[in-house]
Design a protein around this motif. Sequence first.
Motif, PDB file in Angstrom:
ATOM      1  N   ARG A 192     -10.016 -11.611 -12.509  1.00  0.00           N
ATOM      2  CA  ARG A 192      -8.798 -11.552 -13.345  1.00  0.00           C
ATOM      3  C   ARG A 192      -9.040 -12.195 -14.699  1.00  0.00           C
ATOM      4  O   ARG A 192      -8.624 -11.676 -15.725  1.00  0.00           O
ATOM      5  CB  ARG A 192      -7.645 -12.239 -12.603  1.00  0.00           C
ATOM      6  CG  ARG A 192      -6.336 -12.280 -13.417  1.00  0.00           C
ATOM      7  CD  ARG A 192      -5.140 -12.463 -12.515  1.00  0.00           C
ATOM      8  NE  ARG A 192      -5.146 -11.425 -11.503  1.00  0.00           N
ATOM      9  CZ  ARG A 192      -5.032 -11.632 -10.198  1.00  0.00           C
ATOM     10  NH1 ARG A 192      -4.815 -12.838  -9.731  1.00  0.00           N
ATOM     11  NH2 ARG A 192      -5.094 -10.626  -9.359  1.00  0.00           N
ATOM     12  N   GLU A 242       0.845  -1.199   0.000  1.00  0.00           N
ATOM     13  CA  GLU A 242       0.000   0.000   0.000  1.00  0.00           C
ATOM     14  C   GLU A 242       0.882   1.252   0.000  1.00  0.00           C
ATOM     15  O   GLU A 242       1.952   1.259   0.586  1.00  0.00           O
ATOM     16  CB  GLU A 242      -0.889   0.027   1.252  1.00  0.00           C
ATOM     17  CG  GLU A 242      -1.560  -1.298   1.626  1.00  0.00           C
ATOM     18  CD  GLU A 242      -2.549  -1.795   0.587  1.00  0.00           C
ATOM     19  OE1 GLU A 242      -3.196  -0.947  -0.058  1.00  0.00           O
ATOM     20  OE2 GLU A 242      -2.658  -3.018   0.403  1.00  0.00           O
ATOM     21  N   SER A 290      -2.168 -11.621  -5.948  1.00  0.00           N
ATOM     22  CA  SER A 290      -2.887 -12.784  -5.397  1.00  0.00           C
ATOM     23  C   SER A 290      -1.930 -13.741  -4.705  1.00  0.00           C
ATOM     24  O   SER A 290      -2.246 -14.321  -3.664  1.00  0.00           O
ATOM     25  CB  SER A 290      -3.634 -13.541  -6.500  1.00  0.00           C
ATOM     26  OG  SER A 290      -4.815 -12.860  -6.838  1.00  0.00           O
ATOM     27  N   ARG A 322      -1.436  -3.724 -10.409  1.00  0.00           N
ATOM     28  CA  ARG A 322      -1.609  -5.025  -9.735  1.00  0.00           C
ATOM     29  C   ARG A 322      -2.085  -6.097 -10.705  1.00  0.00           C
ATOM     30  O   ARG A 322      -2.890  -5.858 -11.594  1.00  0.00           O
ATOM     31  CB  ARG A 322      -2.606  -4.964  -8.565  1.00  0.00           C
ATOM     32  CG  ARG A 322      -2.142  -4.090  -7.412  1.00  0.00           C
ATOM     33  CD  ARG A 322      -3.006  -4.381  -6.180  1.00  0.00           C
ATOM     34  NE  ARG A 322      -2.674  -3.504  -5.073  1.00  0.00           N
ATOM     35  CZ  ARG A 322      -1.627  -3.715  -4.265  1.00  0.00           C
ATOM     36  NH1 ARG A 322      -0.863  -4.762  -4.434  1.00  0.00           N
ATOM     37  NH2 ARG A 322      -1.384  -2.885  -3.264  1.00  0.00           N
ATOM     38  N   TYR A 343      -1.074 -11.518  -1.331  1.00  0.00           N
ATOM     39  CA  TYR A 343      -2.173 -11.201  -0.394  1.00  0.00           C
ATOM     40  C   TYR A 343      -2.980 -12.449  -0.016  1.00  0.00           C
ATOM     41  O   TYR A 343      -3.285 -12.666   1.155  1.00  0.00           O
ATOM     42  CB  TYR A 343      -3.108 -10.146  -0.986  1.00  0.00           C
ATOM     43  CG  TYR A 343      -2.562  -8.729  -0.938  1.00  0.00           C
ATOM     44  CD1 TYR A 343      -1.543  -8.328  -1.798  1.00  0.00           C
ATOM     45  CD2 TYR A 343      -3.071  -7.792  -0.043  1.00  0.00           C
ATOM     46  CE1 TYR A 343      -1.053  -7.031  -1.774  1.00  0.00           C
ATOM     47  CE2 TYR A 343      -2.582  -6.484  -0.010  1.00  0.00           C
ATOM     48  CZ  TYR A 343      -1.581  -6.115  -0.877  1.00  0.00           C
ATOM     49  OH  TYR A 343      -1.094  -4.824  -0.848  1.00  0.00           O
ATOM     50  N   GLN A 344      -3.373 -13.242  -1.050  1.00  0.00           N
ATOM     51  CA  GLN A 344      -4.184 -14.420  -0.731  1.00  0.00           C
ATOM     52  C   GLN A 344      -3.286 -15.609  -0.368  1.00  0.00           C
ATOM     53  O   GLN A 344      -3.583 -16.355   0.561  1.00  0.00           O
ATOM     54  CB  GLN A 344      -5.093 -14.793  -1.917  1.00  0.00           C
ATOM     55  CG  GLN A 344      -6.321 -13.911  -2.085  1.00  0.00           C
ATOM     56  CD  GLN A 344      -6.002 -12.466  -2.396  1.00  0.00           C
ATOM     57  OE1 GLN A 344      -5.321 -12.177  -3.379  1.00  0.00           O
ATOM     58  NE2 GLN A 344      -6.483 -11.550  -1.580  1.00  0.00           N
TER      59      GLN A 344
HETATM   60  P1  TYD Z   1      -6.785  -0.541  -4.496  1.00  0.00           P
HETATM   61  O1  TYD Z   1      -7.744   0.397  -3.880  1.00  0.00           O
HETATM   62  O2  TYD Z   1      -6.881  -0.786  -5.946  1.00  0.00           O
HETATM   63  O3  TYD Z   1      -5.426  -0.009  -4.060  1.00  0.00           O
HETATM   64  P2  TYD Z   1      -3.893  -0.141  -4.194  1.00  0.00           P
HETATM   65  O4  TYD Z   1      -3.547  -1.008  -5.364  1.00  0.00           O
HETATM   66  O5  TYD Z   1      -3.485   1.293  -4.388  1.00  0.00           O
HETATM   67  O6  TYD Z   1      -3.438  -0.689  -2.896  1.00  0.00           O
HETATM   68  O7  TYD Z   1      -6.882  -1.887  -3.665  1.00  0.00           O
HETATM   69  C1  TYD Z   1      -6.604  -3.102  -4.102  1.00  0.00           C
HETATM   70  C2  TYD Z   1      -6.501  -3.992  -2.891  1.00  0.00           C
HETATM   71  O8  TYD Z   1      -6.787  -5.349  -3.269  1.00  0.00           O
HETATM   72  C3  TYD Z   1      -5.115  -3.986  -2.305  1.00  0.00           C
HETATM   73  O9  TYD Z   1      -5.193  -3.883  -0.905  1.00  0.00           O
HETATM   74  C4  TYD Z   1      -4.554  -5.326  -2.669  1.00  0.00           C
HETATM   75  C5  TYD Z   1      -5.754  -6.205  -2.848  1.00  0.00           C
HETATM   76  N1  TYD Z   1      -5.578  -7.273  -3.851  1.00  0.00           N
HETATM   77  C6  TYD Z   1      -5.506  -8.587  -3.426  1.00  0.00           C
HETATM   78  O10 TYD Z   1      -5.604  -8.873  -2.226  1.00  0.00           O
HETATM   79  N2  TYD Z   1      -5.351  -9.591  -4.343  1.00  0.00           N
HETATM   80  C7  TYD Z   1      -5.262  -9.340  -5.684  1.00  0.00           C
HETATM   81  O11 TYD Z   1      -5.114 -10.272  -6.512  1.00  0.00           O
HETATM   82  C8  TYD Z   1      -5.334  -7.962  -6.121  1.00  0.00           C
HETATM   83  C9  TYD Z   1      -5.260  -7.631  -7.563  1.00  0.00           C
HETATM   84  C10 TYD Z   1      -5.507  -6.981  -5.164  1.00  0.00           C
END
Ligand code: TYD
Length: 228
Positions: free
Chosen positions: A77, A15, A104, A99, A107-108
Motif C-alpha cells: 500500500r 467478494e 486491511s 480496495r 480482512y487482517q
Molecule cells: P482480488 O482478486 O483483487 O479480488 P476482489 O477485490 O475482487 O475480491 O483479491 C483481493 C483479495 O485480497 C481479496 O480477497 C481481499 C484481500 N485483501 C486483503 O485481505 N487485505 C487488503 O488490504 C486488500 C487490499 C485486499
Amino acid sequence: MPSGTGLFVTFEGGEGAGKSTQIRRLAEVLRARGHDVVLTREPGGSPGAEAVRHVLLSGAAETFGTRMEAILFAAARNDHVEEVIRPGLSSGKVVLCDRFMDSSRVYQGVTGNLESEFIEALQRVAINGIVPDCTLILDLPAKAGLERARRRGAAGGHAGPDRFEKEELETHEKRREAFLDIAAREPDRCRVIDATRAEDVIAAEIVEVVWQRLAHPAAAKVAEAAHE
Ligand code: TYD
C-alpha cells in the motif's frame, strides 16, 4: 487538504459484490465528462506492490501468519500511495481504487484477529496521510457474493478461489458486518451501496454520489473534520 487537489475514491466490500465492474463504469462516465481518471487496485497498483500481490493472493505468505500478511499489505500500500495515488491527486486527477485501507481493517484486523492498534499503526505508515475523500462500500449478503465470485471464476477459466475467497461463509459474513461498522463510524467518508440491485441502478447511484463529491469536495472535508 490531506489528499491534494484531486479526488480520491475507494471501492470496498466482500467478494463478488461487483466492485471491478462498477469502478470501470464510473471511470468511463467520469472520463466522458472530461475528468482525468486514474483507475487502480489493491493489492497492487504499482510495480512494487504488484510484486507483493502474487505472494499474498497465492497464499504463499499464509504459513507465516496474519501479522506477516498485514505487514506485506501495508508495504504494498505504501508503495502504491507514493508511486501512484499521491502523484495522481497532486496533479488534480480523480483516483479510483479497487480496495484500500478498509480491506486491511476488515480482512487482517477483524477476521485475521489482529489488534486494531497494530492495524492502525501499520495504516498510518502505509497511507502516510492519504485518506480517501469518498469510500463506496458495495454491500450484499456473503452467500450471494461468494456464488457470484465462484461463477465469475469458472467462466473466466481461473485457477480457483484465491487465499481469501476460500474461507468459510461465516468469515465472509463477519467481513460484511465489519465493513458496515466502518461505514457507521465514518458516515461522511463512507457510503453503503446496496449491491443486490441491477448493475445499471447501482452504477447510476455511484455516479450521483461521486458527482456530488466532485461538486462539493471542500464541504465533504469540512463535514469530516467537524465529525472527528
Ligand atoms: P482480488 O482478486 O483483487 O479480488 P476482489 O477485490 O475482487 O475480491 O483479491 C483481493 C483479495 O485480497 C481479496 O480477497 C481481499 C484481500 N485483501 C486483503 O485481505 N487485505 C487488503 O488490504 C486488500 C487490499 C485486499
